[in-house]
Design an enzyme around this catalytic site. Structure first.
Site, PDB file in Angstrom:
ATOM      1  N   CYS A  33      19.124 -19.579  47.823  1.00 51.59           N
ATOM      2  CA  CYS A  33      18.507 -20.104  46.602  1.00 51.59           C
ATOM      3  C   CYS A  33      19.525 -20.833  45.727  1.00 51.59           C
ATOM      4  CB  CYS A  33      17.809 -19.003  45.818  1.00 51.59           C
ATOM      5  SG  CYS A  33      18.914 -17.775  45.155  1.00 51.59           S
ATOM      6  N   ASP A  35      22.383 -19.602  44.146  1.00 50.55           N
ATOM      7  CA  ASP A  35      23.136 -18.895  43.115  1.00 50.55           C
ATOM      8  C   ASP A  35      23.690 -17.588  43.672  1.00 50.55           C
ATOM      9  OD1 ASP A  35      22.789 -20.424  40.607  1.00 50.55           O
ATOM     10  OD2 ASP A  35      20.667 -20.066  40.973  1.00 50.55           O
ATOM     11  N   CYS A  58      24.532 -23.223  39.581  1.00 45.67           N
ATOM     12  CA  CYS A  58      24.370 -24.339  38.655  1.00 45.67           C
ATOM     13  C   CYS A  58      25.005 -24.018  37.305  1.00 45.67           C
ATOM     14  CB  CYS A  58      22.890 -24.634  38.486  1.00 45.67           C
ATOM     15  SG  CYS A  58      22.000 -23.286  37.711  1.00 45.67           S
ATOM     16  N   CYS A 102      15.698 -18.310  38.227  1.00 48.28           N
ATOM     17  CA  CYS A 102      16.547 -18.540  39.399  1.00 48.28           C
ATOM     18  C   CYS A 102      18.024 -18.352  39.103  1.00 48.28           C
ATOM     19  CB  CYS A 102      16.270 -19.902  40.014  1.00 48.28           C
ATOM     20  SG  CYS A 102      16.727 -21.292  38.997  1.00 48.28           S
TER      21      CYS A 102
END
Lengths: 127, 385
Positions: A33, A35, A58, A102
């Site tokens: 995903c 992370d 991110c 997320c």
């Protein structure tokens, strides 16, 4: 898109690194995903005296990791494990809605590190 | 801080020469092209002239040109239009795994409405195999849609070869030429296509206007009803200024294409060479059949959005195929289809060059990226450097 505080923690992340003799290590997320957060804690008595982190992710993932280290240092493990992802986001003056789920994993990473610390402490006292 | 724009595959600035020819149609020549009086006639003449220009640039006839609102509408009209018009003949559609979502999502929407869709895989460089197309074709296949060049990795497909195969089997062939219009030679006869869509804002024209070429004899059910415009295939008062701008931008792009491609290719290769010196990096897409302005590289152990934020802080505008930038939980469907793992696809960076980029821009980017990659890797739990 990101608050000034997120950008501050993203550009000048606090407590990046590893602790060689950590008392607890927590890792959450997965590369799929996008992370992964890894957190090392040092505990004295029951107070968190040092935290370091490394994050693959991110801007929000990096900023939440950074800010939780500031939030947790000096707290007892019992206090620190009460920190929620929501509080982390509030500390950063909010996160974009899409990032709330997320990339907002720092509280989980900290909880995982504290759990690891407790397991190790229990194993130590048993031996 | 100087800003460097390297995201020309996303959009481009409108050229001043283009703005200039558009301006009268916002003001003095504001007429509705369907009106009978002078204003209307002059607007209609401007449309006719633009249509002739675009037709000539595509090697088509003027009555084969439909003006649309852009690439997404073009793809929707081509695919839904043909599907609807030919559903009694067959309900099978073929496309590829690396299409723009305007094509893929349209095909998947048709699937919900009773059509069958075959999505062809690509190889590790992003090529669709003509042999695979041939294998997938069936008697009930009505349409094949394969993009001319990919917007993320720049791979140019063997469209003419695929088109010949599709034609032999009696299906229609659409190509999404949004990334190649103004860049490659788009002759619809040489490409063996029946439908071709393009968008003005990718070649220094205005946003909100595009073209769908439809070969004579191909029936199309319209998406938008309510008027006789565009030979009843696309209702609505024509965007005269936009259409005039599209034609001018397309014309300029063709005049300058060869020289500009040579210049961009040099810059592109300089970028690729420089970025390849970064350890654990990988260039995505074909090195030989590649758009002259496209650079796409994955840097292992780091994530794309954090790279883009760092680049933005240094004034560099780029894009990434990471989940965070794709707006979903998965990274780029294109990179995944090319066989990259999720982890590596999250670390992709796309730089797309354009008219305004110079060698010194490239050198600045080459100086900044290694620093950013190193900084993020030092923060990454995946990196053991």
């Amino acid at each position: 898109m990101y608050s000034d505080k997120v950008m501050d923690h993203f550009t000048n992340p606090r407590n990046v690194g590893e602790i060689a003799d950590a008392d607890g290590i927590g890792e959450v997320g997965n590369a799929r995903c996008g992370d992964i957060m890894k957190l090392w804690i040092k505990v004295d008595g029951d107070v968190i005296t040092d935290i370091k982190f490394k994050t693959f992710g991110c801007g929000a993932a990096i900023a939440t990791s950074s800010v939780i280290t500031e939030m947790a240092i000096g707290k007892s493990v019992t206090e620190a494990e009460q920190i929620t992802n929501q509080q982390v986001a509030e500390e950063l003056h909010g996160l974009p809605a899409v990032k709330m789920h997320c990339s907002n994993l720092a509280a989980e990473a900290l909880a995982a590190a504290i759990e690891d610390y407790r397991k190790k402490a229990a194993a130590d006292s048993a031996s | 801080m100087t800003e460097i724009y390297m995201d020309h595959a996303a959009t481009t600035p409108v050229r001043p020469e283009v703005v200039e020819v558009m301006l009268p149609y916002f003001g003095t020549e504001f007429g509705n092209a369907s009106s009978v009086y002078g204003w209307g006639r002059r607007a209609h003449q401007a449309l006719d002239q633009a249509r002739d220009t675009v037709a000539e640039l595509l090697g088509a006839a003027s009555n084969e040109i439909i003006f649309t609102s852009g690439g997404s509408e073009g793809a929707n009209l081509a695919i839904k239009g043909v599907a609807w018009a030919y559903q009694t003949k067959g309900k099978h559609i073929i496309t590829s795994a690396i299409e723009h979502h305007a094509v893929l999502d349209t095909a998947l929407w048709l699937k919900k409405h009773g059509f069958e869709v075959t999505i062809l895989p690509v190889d590790e460089e992003g090529f669709v195999s003509p042999a695979e197309v041939e294998k997938a074709l069936r008697p009930d296949t009505i349409l094949v849609s394969i993009m001319h060049a990919n917007n993320e990795v720049g791979t140019i497909q063997p469209i003419a070869e695929i088109g010949a195969i599709v034609r032999k089997h009696g299906a229609f062939f659409h190509t999404d030429a949004v990334q190649t219009a103004g860049v490659l030679d788009l002759n619809v006869e040489e490409l063996n296509v029946d439908l071709l869509s393009l968008s003005a804002h990718k070649f220094y024209g205005p946003k909100g206007v595009g073209t769908l070429y439809v070969r004579k004899g191909v029936r199309l059910d319209p998406l938008i009803h309510g008027g006789a415009q565009e030979r009843r295939r696309r209702a609505g008062t024509e965007n005269v200024a936009g259409i005039v701008g599209l034609a001018k931008a397309f014309e300029l792009a063709r005049e300058e294409r060869v020289a500009e491609n040579a210049r961009l290719t040099k810059l592109r290769d300089r970028l690729i060479e420089g970025l390849q010196t970064i350890p654990s990096s990988k260039v995505n897409g074909s090195l030989s059949q590649r758009l002259p302005n496209n650079v796409n590289v994955c840097f292992q152990y780091i994530e794309g959005e954090s790279m883009l934020l760092n680049l933005d802080l240094r004034g560099i505008a780029a894009s990434s195929g990471s989940a965070c930038t794709s707006g979903s939980l998965d990274p780029s469907h294109v990179l995944l289809a090319m066989g990259l793992t999720h982890e590596i696809a999250h670390g992709s960076l796309r730089l797309t060059l354009g008219r305004d980029n110079t060698e010194s821009d490239v050198d600045f980017v080459l100086q900044e990226i290694p620093v950013i990659v190193e900084r993020l890797r030092k923060m990454s739990p995946l990196y053991q450097g």
